[in-house]
Design a protein around this motif. Structure first.
Motif, PDB file in Angstrom:
ATOM      1  N   TRP A   4       2.210 -11.831   5.519  1.00 28.97           N
ATOM      2  CA  TRP A   4       2.477 -10.413   5.284  1.00 28.97           C
ATOM      3  C   TRP A   4       1.611  -9.606   6.233  1.00 28.97           C
ATOM      4  N   LEU A   5       2.236  -8.689   6.960  1.00 26.33           N
ATOM      5  CA  LEU A   5       1.531  -7.827   7.907  1.00 26.33           C
ATOM      6  C   LEU A   5       1.477  -6.396   7.386  1.00 26.33           C
ATOM      7  N   LEU A   6       0.452  -5.668   7.812  1.00 32.14           N
ATOM      8  CA  LEU A   6       0.382  -4.243   7.505  1.00 32.14           C
ATOM      9  C   LEU A   6       1.422  -3.504   8.340  1.00 32.14           C
ATOM     10  N   ASN A   7       2.224  -2.686   7.660  1.00 32.08           N
ATOM     11  CA  ASN A   7       3.312  -1.979   8.350  1.00 32.08           C
ATOM     12  C   ASN A   7       3.248  -0.471   8.131  1.00 32.08           C
ATOM     13  N   GLY A   8       2.230  -0.007   7.384  1.00 28.49           N
ATOM     14  CA  GLY A   8       2.090   1.431   7.137  1.00 28.49           C
ATOM     15  C   GLY A   8       0.730   1.748   6.571  1.00 28.49           C
ATOM     16  N   HIS A   9       0.234   2.946   6.869  1.00 27.42           N
ATOM     17  CA  HIS A   9      -1.035   3.418   6.315  1.00 27.42           C
ATOM     18  C   HIS A   9      -0.722   4.385   5.166  1.00 27.42           C
ATOM     19  N   PRO A  10      -0.881   3.953   3.903  1.00 25.19           N
ATOM     20  CA  PRO A  10      -0.433   4.772   2.764  1.00 25.19           C
ATOM     21  C   PRO A  10      -1.413   5.882   2.384  1.00 25.19           C
ATOM     22  N   ARG A  11      -1.650   6.789   3.309  1.00 28.33           N
ATOM     23  CA  ARG A  11      -2.578   7.892   3.039  1.00 28.33           C
ATOM     24  C   ARG A  11      -1.852   9.010   2.294  1.00 28.33           C
ATOM     25  N   GLY A  12      -2.480   9.501   1.247  1.00 25.95           N
ATOM     26  CA  GLY A  12      -1.910  10.629   0.509  1.00 25.95           C
ATOM     27  C   GLY A  12      -0.728  10.288  -0.352  1.00 25.95           C
ATOM     28  N   ARG A  13      -0.506   9.014  -0.626  1.00 28.07           N
ATOM     29  CA  ARG A  13       0.651   8.603  -1.437  1.00 28.07           C
ATOM     30  C   ARG A  13       0.397   7.216  -1.995  1.00 28.07           C
ATOM     31  N   GLY A  14       1.286   6.799  -2.879  1.00 31.56           N
ATOM     32  CA  GLY A  14       1.205   5.445  -3.404  1.00 31.56           C
ATOM     33  C   GLY A  14       1.775   4.440  -2.419  1.00 31.56           C
ATOM     34  N   LEU A  15       1.627   3.170  -2.749  1.00 31.36           N
ATOM     35  CA  LEU A  15       2.177   2.103  -1.915  1.00 31.36           C
ATOM     36  C   LEU A  15       3.702   2.097  -1.998  1.00 31.36           C
ATOM     37  N   VAL A  16       4.340   1.744  -0.877  1.00 35.66           N
ATOM     38  CA  VAL A  16       5.792   1.559  -0.854  1.00 35.66           C
ATOM     39  C   VAL A  16       6.084   0.231  -0.168  1.00 35.66           C
ATOM     40  N   MET A  52      -6.203  -0.339   3.714  1.00 38.56           N
ATOM     41  CA  MET A  52      -4.933  -0.024   4.391  1.00 38.56           C
ATOM     42  C   MET A  52      -4.924   1.408   4.921  1.00 38.56           C
ATOM     43  N   GLU A  53      -5.566   2.309   4.197  1.00 42.04           N
ATOM     44  CA  GLU A  53      -5.626   3.718   4.590  1.00 42.04           C
ATOM     45  C   GLU A  53      -6.621   3.963   5.713  1.00 42.04           C
ATOM     46  N   ASN A  54      -7.517   2.954   5.930  1.00 41.67           N
ATOM     47  CA  ASN A  54      -8.647   3.130   6.842  1.00 41.67           C
ATOM     48  C   ASN A  54      -9.576   4.249   6.364  1.00 41.67           C
ATOM     49  N   VAL A  55      -9.687   4.370   5.041  1.00 40.06           N
ATOM     50  CA  VAL A  55     -10.618   5.322   4.438  1.00 40.06           C
ATOM     51  C   VAL A  55     -11.992   4.689   4.282  1.00 40.06           C
ATOM     52  N   CYS A 240     -18.625   2.828  -9.192  1.00 36.73           N
ATOM     53  CA  CYS A 240     -18.123   1.582  -8.600  1.00 36.73           C
ATOM     54  C   CYS A 240     -16.789   1.797  -7.903  1.00 36.73           C
ATOM     55  N   GLY A 241     -15.845   2.438  -8.580  1.00 32.02           N
ATOM     56  CA  GLY A 241     -14.509   2.611  -8.026  1.00 32.02           C
ATOM     57  C   GLY A 241     -13.902   3.925  -8.462  1.00 32.02           C
ATOM     58  N   GLY A 242     -12.706   4.194  -7.946  1.00 32.70           N
ATOM     59  CA  GLY A 242     -12.020   5.437  -8.289  1.00 32.70           C
ATOM     60  C   GLY A 242     -10.526   5.226  -8.341  1.00 32.70           C
ATOM     61  N   ILE A 243     -10.086   4.421  -9.308  1.00 31.18           N
ATOM     62  CA  ILE A 243      -8.671   4.075  -9.385  1.00 31.18           C
ATOM     63  C   ILE A 243      -7.788   5.319  -9.486  1.00 31.18           C
ATOM     64  N   SER A 244      -8.365   6.416 -10.019  1.00 26.16           N
ATOM     65  CA  SER A 244      -7.568   7.634 -10.182  1.00 26.16           C
ATOM     66  C   SER A 244      -7.163   8.248  -8.854  1.00 26.16           C
ATOM     67  N   ARG A 245      -7.848   7.926  -7.759  1.00 26.03           N
ATOM     68  CA  ARG A 245      -7.532   8.535  -6.468  1.00 26.03           C
ATOM     69  C   ARG A 245      -6.537   7.728  -5.639  1.00 26.03           C
ATOM     70  N   TYR A 246      -6.336   6.457  -6.007  1.00 32.15           N
ATOM     71  CA  TYR A 246      -5.593   5.590  -5.105  1.00 32.15           C
ATOM     72  C   TYR A 246      -4.123   5.962  -4.952  1.00 32.15           C
ATOM     73  N   GLU A 247      -3.520   6.540  -5.973  1.00 32.47           N
ATOM     74  CA  GLU A 247      -2.115   6.904  -5.865  1.00 32.47           C
ATOM     75  C   GLU A 247      -1.914   8.083  -4.919  1.00 32.47           C
ATOM     76  N   THR A 248      -2.905   8.977  -4.842  1.00 30.15           N
ATOM     77  CA  THR A 248      -2.772  10.142  -3.971  1.00 30.15           C
ATOM     78  C   THR A 248      -3.369   9.881  -2.598  1.00 30.15           C
ATOM     79  N   GLY A 249      -4.355   8.992  -2.536  1.00 26.96           N
ATOM     80  CA  GLY A 249      -5.014   8.721  -1.270  1.00 26.96           C
ATOM     81  C   GLY A 249      -6.034   9.774  -0.905  1.00 26.96           C
ATOM     82  N   THR A 250      -6.205  10.784  -1.752  1.00 28.71           N
ATOM     83  CA  THR A 250      -7.197  11.819  -1.506  1.00 28.71           C
ATOM     84  C   THR A 250      -8.356  11.643  -2.468  1.00 28.71           C
ATOM     85  N   MET A 251      -9.487  12.190  -2.102  1.00 26.27           N
ATOM     86  CA  MET A 251     -10.641  12.093  -2.971  1.00 26.27           C
ATOM     87  C   MET A 251     -10.448  12.991  -4.191  1.00 26.27           C
ATOM     88  N   PRO A 252     -10.840  12.521  -5.396  1.00 26.20           N
ATOM     89  CA  PRO A 252     -10.698  13.359  -6.583  1.00 26.20           C
ATOM     90  C   PRO A 252     -11.635  14.550  -6.509  1.00 26.20           C
TER      91      PRO A 252
END
Length: 329
Positions: A4-16, A52-55, A240-252
């Motif tokens: 499986w290769l990376l084919n998109g940078h999912p910044r500001g959105r959920g994975l597709v 994947m976002e390079n964040v 430790c983490g911020g699962i709430s931000r991952y769907e938007t890709g932005t910092m909470p």
């Protein structure tokens, strides 16, 4: 073999689905001093979306066309004078590939006496993250009240058990009645709050009349804000983490209650577990002892089929997983 290769940078959105590309390539031959490894399991972590976002700047950026980065358990199926004999089970990060060639650098031999998958869950990054975040940053003292968000996740469920072993009173926040029941019945939590059942602030207030001494936050956002409302004097807040931000890709948004850190003379600290990498072997040794003594348990959610790797990663962000998310090839 498939990769499986990376084919998109999912910044500001959920994975597709289009963020990943499945390709077929020839199985490589091991050179001198190398081994051919067959992937048996893949492990999944929320941080992979940040990669994947390079964040996340603590790891190298990912380019379109790179093999998707991730951990796994591998069996040595061929050795050309390599470090380990055929049949050895190894664990580490070689990406989403059915086969890989390696010298063994950066890989660990699976712990004898435990399932090899333990190297991806309780003895992997998940387990050492729980240990280091709690003991290095949270620094619990017997009698402390510890509150863990994302408590039924792979890391959170271990944090609560370690806090109980340290003599603390432990409260977990999780999504769903079944997860909350597992926390109190199996993971030793004293109380569990179901955030899906409604606002948690009143329950936190009732359960922490003397305040929260240690917060171990895996979620961020509103839940962190609510927990900060009830910190005790001298509290330690571990981010430790911020699962709430991952769907938007932005910092909470920053927590409204952060000034409680001043009022309560508290500290809030983030961490990257790799800072304590030199201590991982001794931490694993201690955790193996606890597992063998029946003091620590862990939960694994195993999906099947290499073609399902993207969907398996997505389970982390919908809350579908129960414990450490794995995929058996």
């Amino acid at each position: 073999m498939r990769q499986w290769l990376l084919n998109g940078h999912p910044r500001g959105r959920g994975l597709v689905a289009d963020d990943f590309k499945l390709v077929t390539r020839d199985i490589p031959a091991p050179g001198p001093g190398e081994m051919l490894l067959k992937t048996q399991y893949l492990g999944f972590d929320p941080a992979q979306k940040g990669w994947m976002e390079n964040v996340a700047d603590y790891v190298a950026p990912m380019a379109i066309g790179d093999v998707m980065r991730g951990s796994g358990v591998f069996e040595v199926v061929e050795s050309n004078g390599g470090k380990h004999p055929v049949g050895t089970m190894l664990a580490g990060s070689l990406g989403w590939s059915e086969y890989a060639v390696s010298t063994g650098e950066g890989l660990n031999v699976a712990e004898p006496g435990l399932p090899a998958t333990a190297m991806l869950s309780i003895l992997g990054t998940t387990g050492v993250t729980a240990w280091c975040g709690l003991f290095k940053v949270g620094q619990p003292i017997a009698g402390d009240t510890v509150v863990v968000s994302g408590a039924a996740g792979a890391t959170g469920s271990i944090v609560g058990q370690l806090a109980k072993i340290a003599g603390c009173r432990v409260i977990g926040i999780a999504g769903g009645a079944d997860k909350c029941a597992w926390l109190t019945a199996n993971a030793g939590y004293d109380h569990a709050i179901d955030y899906k059942a409604g606002p948690i602030k009143q329950q936190l207030k009732e359960l922490t009349p003397d305040g929260i001494d240690v917060i171990y936050d895996n979620v961020g956002g509103k839940i962190l804000n609510d927990m900060l409302s009830f910190i005790a004097t001298g509290a330690r807040v571990t981010i430790c983490g911020g699962i709430s931000r991952y769907e938007t890709g932005t910092m909470p948004a920053g927590p409204e209650n952060y000034f409680n850190l001043v009022f309560r003379r508290a500290t809030m600290r983030g961490f990257i577990v790799l800072d304590w990498a030199s201590e991982f072997p001794i931490i694993r040794k201690r955790m193996v002892k606890m597992i063998n003594e029946g003091k620590l348990t862990y939960q694994e959610d195993i999906q099947h089929g290499f073609e399902n790797a993207p969907d398996t990663l997505q389970r982390l962000f919908s809350g579908a997983n129960r414990g450490k998310q794995l995929l058996k090839l």
